[in-house]
Design a protein around this motif. Sequence first.
Motif, mmCIF file in Angstrom:
data_model
loop_
_atom_site.group_PDB
_atom_site.id
_atom_site.type_symbol
_atom_site.label_atom_id
_atom_site.label_comp_id
_atom_site.label_asym_id
_atom_site.label_seq_id
_atom_site.Cartn_x
_atom_site.Cartn_y
_atom_site.Cartn_z
ATOM 1 N N ILE A 85 0.838 -1.212 0.000
ATOM 2 C CA ILE A 85 0.000 0.000 0.000
ATOM 3 C C ILE A 85 0.869 1.256 0.000
ATOM 4 C CG2 ILE A 85 -1.617 1.363 1.375
ATOM 5 C CD1 ILE A 85 -2.898 -1.252 2.276
ATOM 6 N N VAL A 86 1.927 1.241 0.820
ATOM 7 C CA VAL A 86 2.825 2.395 0.881
ATOM 8 C C VAL A 86 3.493 2.617 -0.470
ATOM 9 C CG1 VAL A 86 4.948 3.278 1.910
ATOM 10 C CG2 VAL A 86 3.206 2.224 3.362
ATOM 11 N N VAL A 87 3.981 1.516 -1.088
ATOM 12 C CA VAL A 87 4.627 1.624 -2.405
ATOM 13 C C VAL A 87 3.648 2.168 -3.435
ATOM 14 C CG1 VAL A 87 5.660 0.303 -4.291
ATOM 15 C CG2 VAL A 87 6.319 -0.179 -1.926
ATOM 16 N N PHE A 88 2.398 1.677 -3.396
ATOM 17 C CA PHE A 88 1.384 2.140 -4.346
ATOM 18 C C PHE A 88 1.112 3.639 -4.179
ATOM 19 C CE2 PHE A 88 -3.081 3.161 -5.115
ATOM 20 C CZ PHE A 88 -3.179 2.853 -6.471
ATOM 21 N N MET A 89 0.967 4.091 -2.923
ATOM 22 C CA MET A 89 0.673 5.508 -2.671
ATOM 23 C C MET A 89 1.838 6.390 -3.091
ATOM 24 S SD MET A 89 -1.309 5.329 1.000
ATOM 25 C CE MET A 89 -1.527 7.106 1.034
ATOM 26 N N ALA A 90 3.077 5.942 -2.847
ATOM 27 C CA ALA A 90 4.250 6.716 -3.253
ATOM 28 C C ALA A 90 4.318 6.823 -4.769
ATOM 29 C CB ALA A 90 5.515 6.065 -2.696
ATOM 30 N N SER A 91 4.019 5.724 -5.458
ATOM 31 C CA SER A 91 4.036 5.735 -6.923
ATOM 32 C C SER A 91 2.960 6.664 -7.474
ATOM 33 C CB SER A 91 3.834 4.312 -7.460
ATOM 34 O OG SER A 91 4.856 3.450 -6.998
ATOM 35 N N ALA A 92 1.772 6.608 -6.858
ATOM 36 C CA ALA A 92 0.676 7.467 -7.309
ATOM 37 C C ALA A 92 1.021 8.937 -7.111
ATOM 38 C CB ALA A 92 -0.607 7.117 -6.559
ATOM 39 N N LEU A 93 1.624 9.258 -5.957
ATOM 40 C CA LEU A 93 2.002 10.643 -5.677
ATOM 41 C C LEU A 93 3.041 11.128 -6.678
ATOM 42 C CD1 LEU A 93 1.783 13.099 -3.863
ATOM 43 C CD2 LEU A 93 3.506 12.099 -2.370
ATOM 44 N N THR A 94 4.005 10.266 -6.994
ATOM 45 C CA THR A 94 5.026 10.636 -7.979
ATOM 46 C C THR A 94 4.405 10.880 -9.344
ATOM 47 O OG1 THR A 94 6.669 9.322 -6.789
ATOM 48 C CG2 THR A 94 7.164 9.895 -9.071
ATOM 49 N N ALA A 95 3.463 10.021 -9.720
ATOM 50 C CA ALA A 95 2.801 10.183 -11.021
ATOM 51 C C ALA A 95 2.025 11.493 -11.088
ATOM 52 C CB ALA A 95 1.866 8.998 -11.274
ATOM 53 N N VAL A 96 1.341 11.842 -9.989
ATOM 54 C CA VAL A 96 0.591 13.101 -9.951
ATOM 55 C C VAL A 96 1.519 14.288 -10.095
ATOM 56 C CG1 VAL A 96 -0.797 14.606 -8.489
ATOM 57 C CG2 VAL A 96 -1.348 12.182 -8.653
ATOM 58 N N ARG A 97 2.659 14.225 -9.395
ATOM 59 C CA ARG A 97 3.622 15.330 -9.491
ATOM 60 C C ARG A 97 4.141 15.484 -10.904
ATOM 61 N NH1 ARG A 97 7.282 14.470 -3.983
ATOM 62 N NH2 ARG A 97 5.733 15.343 -2.509
ATOM 63 N N PHE A 98 4.450 14.370 -11.562
ATOM 64 C CA PHE A 98 4.923 14.437 -12.946
ATOM 65 C C PHE A 98 3.842 15.010 -13.858
ATOM 66 C CE2 PHE A 98 8.342 11.300 -11.923
ATOM 67 C CZ PHE A 98 9.398 12.038 -12.450
ATOM 68 N N ALA A 99 2.586 14.616 -13.602
ATOM 69 C CA ALA A 99 1.492 15.106 -14.444
ATOM 70 C C ALA A 99 1.310 16.606 -14.288
ATOM 71 C CB ALA A 99 0.193 14.374 -14.084
ATOM 72 N N ILE A 100 1.421 17.085 -13.022
ATOM 73 C CA ILE A 100 1.251 18.517 -12.768
ATOM 74 C C ILE A 100 2.378 19.301 -13.417
ATOM 75 C CG2 ILE A 100 1.286 20.284 -10.977
ATOM 76 C CD1 ILE A 100 -0.175 18.316 -9.150
ATOM 77 N N HIS A 101 3.608 18.843 -13.210
ATOM 78 C CA HIS A 101 4.742 19.552 -13.796
ATOM 79 C C HIS A 101 4.706 19.483 -15.313
ATOM 80 C CE1 HIS A 101 6.724 20.706 -10.125
ATOM 81 N NE2 HIS A 101 6.672 19.476 -9.654
ATOM 82 N N GLY A 102 4.140 18.392 -15.839
ATOM 83 C CA GLY A 102 4.054 18.275 -17.293
ATOM 84 C C GLY A 102 3.099 19.278 -17.902
#
Length: 246
Positions: free
Chosen positions: A15-32
Amino acid sequence: MRGFFRWVLRVLVLIVVFMASALTAVRFAIHGRQTAVPRIIGMTPHDAEAALATKGLVYDQTDRFYSAEIPAGQVVSQVPLPGEQVRRGWRVRVAESMGPQRVTIPDLTGDSERSAEINIKRRGLEMGTMAVASIPDASPDQIVAQSPPANALNVSAPRVSVLVAASEERKSYVMPDLRGRTEDDAVNEIVRAGLKVGSISSQPPPSADQNTPETLPYGTRIVSKTVPGAGQRVWEGQAINLEVTR
């Protein structure tokens, strides 16, 4: 029992790994979706619009100013400033240079509102804010003060605001908030209140990230600003200027 705890621990790690991955993806999407605002000061409107379009931004001319440094017809200021990070689709508000001030600011004191408006437009200027106030010993319905003053130099904007002495018989009201209303509704409200419709200026449509009514017919113009603003004191017969979005 020990096996059960191991299973729970593994689930928690996943669950922790999934949430960290999701947060990273959101950050990349926002910066993109973000981009740096380019410097367009000194450019022609055509070149400035093209420079913004390459960044996914929208050119939005909102004003004109005199400038001794920037030639007439070129961009003299921009908001947001160069280098700021904004979302794609953001509107960059731009002011166009009118070159050095060459027009003389007329003396409007003692004129009626109508006479002053004609005098201003004849010189290529614009009527700014018109305030009305009860002033002792002043002739009713005549201009008693103006800004900028007559013959002023180094004026920034091509508009003159005036203060008019109110007639004792004129009724006063509190300016209603017309923002978000359609142009037709706002005009009808102004007329019903015993006021006058002044100038109506239009602005480009809002960008996709701003909220706009989806149930209105195509082409409906929405009031985004009034002069005087909501809550200010206005007088019977006073002109209300509207800014609408196409």
